[in-house]
Scaffold this motif. Structure first.
Motif, mmCIF file in Angstrom:
data_model
loop_
_atom_site.group_PDB
_atom_site.id
_atom_site.type_symbol
_atom_site.label_atom_id
_atom_site.label_comp_id
_atom_site.label_asym_id
_atom_site.label_seq_id
_atom_site.Cartn_x
_atom_site.Cartn_y
_atom_site.Cartn_z
ATOM 1 N N GLY A 121 -2.219 3.702 5.840
ATOM 2 C CA GLY A 121 -2.065 3.244 7.222
ATOM 3 C C GLY A 121 -2.992 2.092 7.556
ATOM 4 N N ARG A 122 -3.527 2.134 8.789
ATOM 5 C CA ARG A 122 -4.450 1.084 9.238
ATOM 6 C C ARG A 122 -5.826 1.658 9.548
ATOM 7 N N ASP A 123 -5.857 2.962 9.935
ATOM 8 C CA ASP A 123 -7.122 3.562 10.377
ATOM 9 C C ASP A 123 -7.397 4.884 9.661
ATOM 10 N N MET A 124 -6.895 5.030 8.440
ATOM 11 C CA MET A 124 -7.092 6.285 7.709
ATOM 12 C C MET A 124 -8.576 6.493 7.393
ATOM 13 N N LYS B 273 0.817 -1.222 0.000
ATOM 14 C CA LYS B 273 0.000 0.000 0.000
ATOM 15 C C LYS B 273 0.845 1.264 0.000
ATOM 16 N N ASP C 234 -2.393 -5.974 14.847
ATOM 17 C CA ASP C 234 -3.034 -4.785 14.268
ATOM 18 C C ASP C 234 -4.550 -4.953 14.140
ATOM 19 N N GLY D 63 2.249 5.105 9.084
ATOM 20 C CA GLY D 63 3.040 4.076 9.771
ATOM 21 C C GLY D 63 4.386 4.634 10.236
ATOM 22 N N ALA D 64 4.931 5.580 9.453
ATOM 23 C CA ALA D 64 6.238 6.164 9.817
ATOM 24 C C ALA D 64 6.149 6.873 11.160
ATOM 25 N N ARG E 271 2.070 -9.714 13.162
ATOM 26 C CA ARG E 271 1.764 -8.274 13.043
ATOM 27 C C ARG E 271 0.293 -8.081 12.657
ATOM 28 N N ALA F 66 6.620 -0.416 16.103
ATOM 29 C CA ALA F 66 5.507 0.471 15.751
ATOM 30 C C ALA F 66 4.180 -0.220 16.046
ATOM 31 N N SER F 67 4.094 -1.482 15.681
ATOM 32 C CA SER F 67 2.862 -2.232 15.909
ATOM 33 C C SER F 67 2.582 -2.355 17.409
ATOM 34 N N ARG G 55 6.390 4.309 13.774
ATOM 35 C CA ARG G 55 7.772 3.802 13.768
ATOM 36 C C ARG G 55 8.695 4.777 14.505
ATOM 37 N N ARG H 253 -6.333 -5.433 18.181
ATOM 38 C CA ARG H 253 -6.251 -4.435 19.258
ATOM 39 C C ARG H 253 -7.616 -3.754 19.403
ATOM 40 N N ARG I 259 -2.102 6.961 20.054
ATOM 41 C CA ARG I 259 -2.849 7.242 18.818
ATOM 42 C C ARG I 259 -3.428 8.652 18.890
ATOM 43 N N ALA J 265 1.531 1.145 18.804
ATOM 44 C CA ALA J 265 0.265 1.569 18.189
ATOM 45 C C ALA J 265 -0.967 0.995 18.874
HETATM 46 O O1 DC Z 1 2.552 0.688 7.623
HETATM 47 P P1 DC Z 1 3.746 0.310 8.504
HETATM 48 O O2 DC Z 1 4.246 -1.083 8.301
HETATM 49 O O3 DC Z 1 4.853 1.304 8.415
HETATM 50 O O4 DC Z 1 3.158 0.386 10.007
HETATM 51 C C1 DC Z 1 3.895 -0.045 11.108
HETATM 52 C C2 DC Z 1 2.939 -0.333 12.275
HETATM 53 O O5 DC Z 1 2.361 0.887 12.738
HETATM 54 C C3 DC Z 1 1.756 -1.233 11.956
HETATM 55 O O6 DC Z 1 2.074 -2.602 12.132
HETATM 56 C C4 DC Z 1 0.685 -0.759 12.907
HETATM 57 C C5 DC Z 1 1.010 0.686 13.143
HETATM 58 N N1 DC Z 1 0.138 1.614 12.411
HETATM 59 C C6 DC Z 1 -1.087 1.900 12.978
HETATM 60 O O7 DC Z 1 -1.431 1.349 14.021
HETATM 61 N N2 DC Z 1 -1.900 2.811 12.389
HETATM 62 C C7 DC Z 1 -1.556 3.403 11.242
HETATM 63 N N3 DC Z 1 -2.370 4.287 10.692
HETATM 64 C C8 DC Z 1 -0.319 3.089 10.623
HETATM 65 C C9 DC Z 1 0.506 2.171 11.229
#
Ligand code: DC
Length: 244
Positions: free
Chosen positions: A150-153, A37, A205, A56-57, A201, A120-121, A60, A208, A130, A124
């Motif tokens: 990301g995960r929650d955009m 992605k 993710d 995600g950065a 992972r 990061a995971s 991280r 949670r 958050r 997060a």
């Molecule tokens: O996309 P990434 O692999 O760089 O993300 C690293 C970790 O950060 C991912 O395993 C979970 C967390 N993360 C998150 O919880 N929410 C996001 N919007 C982006 C990443």
């Protein structure tokens, strides 16, 4: 400097500003790790000349800064106060962290490591972490538009995004892609261990309680298992243009 004319009430101005922010188009791309992605999101942003947010950065960098400061990835309160004090900037795909000497360190290499992906995971999962990163993410919504990955955009950060995509691929395909990347970078890894890391992972993710990775009902599913990067980019662009 000439004074800035004030028209209407302060509250009215703020409301007008937030309306304007809402009009800025957002393409929200969520999905599991190693789904590709990030690559697709950056190419879509480039094609549309939109801003790009690699959320995600941010997680991280929190894991990285905590490690440097001797803060545990389980210490929610300390992580949240650390996160709210971080000054992070992005420039041309590079990630910078402001240091206490008044300069900026390029932390791109370090934060993209596998160890900090796991870190990061872990950081997060904490709700307060958050929350501390939310405002920073909202500021990326600027003209002419934003592609956010990301995960929650689509679920939490930009719930009113015009285009929402859940971009995924089977865990075997993702492990294969990640394995090739790591081997090409000169790492000595085995495919089974890479697959196990990806599955761990995914579980963290998705399971949670705070903003788990989900496909929201208004997100389109893009399974890239049998797709090239160009095909995935073309599909995202087509959906975006359809929604305009
Ligand atoms: O996309 P990434 O692999 O760089 O993300 C690293 C970790 O950060 C991912 O395993 C979970 C967390 N993360 C998150 O919880 N929410 C996001 N919007 C982006 C990443």
């Amino acid at each position: 400097m000439s004074p800035i004319p004030v028209i209407g009430s302060v509250a009215g101005t703020a409301a007008a500003m937030s309306r304007k922010a809402v009009q800025v188009p957002v393409i929200a791309i969520d999905g599991p790790s190693a789904s590709g992605k990030g690559t697709v999101a950056q190419l879509v942003a480039k094609a549309l000349k939109f801003n790009y947010l690699d959320s995600g950065a941010l997680y991280r960098i929190v894991a990285f800064a905590a490690q440097k400061a001797g803060i545990s990835w389980q210490d929610e309160a300390a992580l949240a106060s650390l996160a709210s004090a971080l000054e992070i900037s992005f420039d041309d795909g590079e990630i910078y962290l402001h240091n206490n000497k008044g300069g900026d360190d390029n932390v791109s290499e370090e934060v993209r490591s596998e160890a900090l992906g796991k870190g990061a995971s872990e950081v997060a999962v904490h709700q307060d972490v958050r929350r501390a990163l939310l405002d920073m993410q909202l500021k990326f919504r600027r003209e002419p538009g934003l592609v956010a990955d990301g995960r929650d955009m689509g679920s939490v950060v930009f719930p009113d995004a015009q285009t929402k995509i859940f971009l995924t691929a089977s865990s075997d395909v993702r492990a294969e892609r990640r394995y090739k990347q790591l081997i090409n970078k000169g790492n000595n890894v085995n495919l089974r261990a890479v697959l196990a890391d990806i599955e761990a992972r995914d579980a963290r993710d998705m399971q949670r309680t705070s903003a788990p990775l989900v496909q929201v009902p208004d997100a389109k599913l893009l399974d890239t298992s049998g797709m090239s990067i160009d095909e995935a980019v073309a599909q995202v662009l087509q959906w975006f243009h359809q929604n305009k």
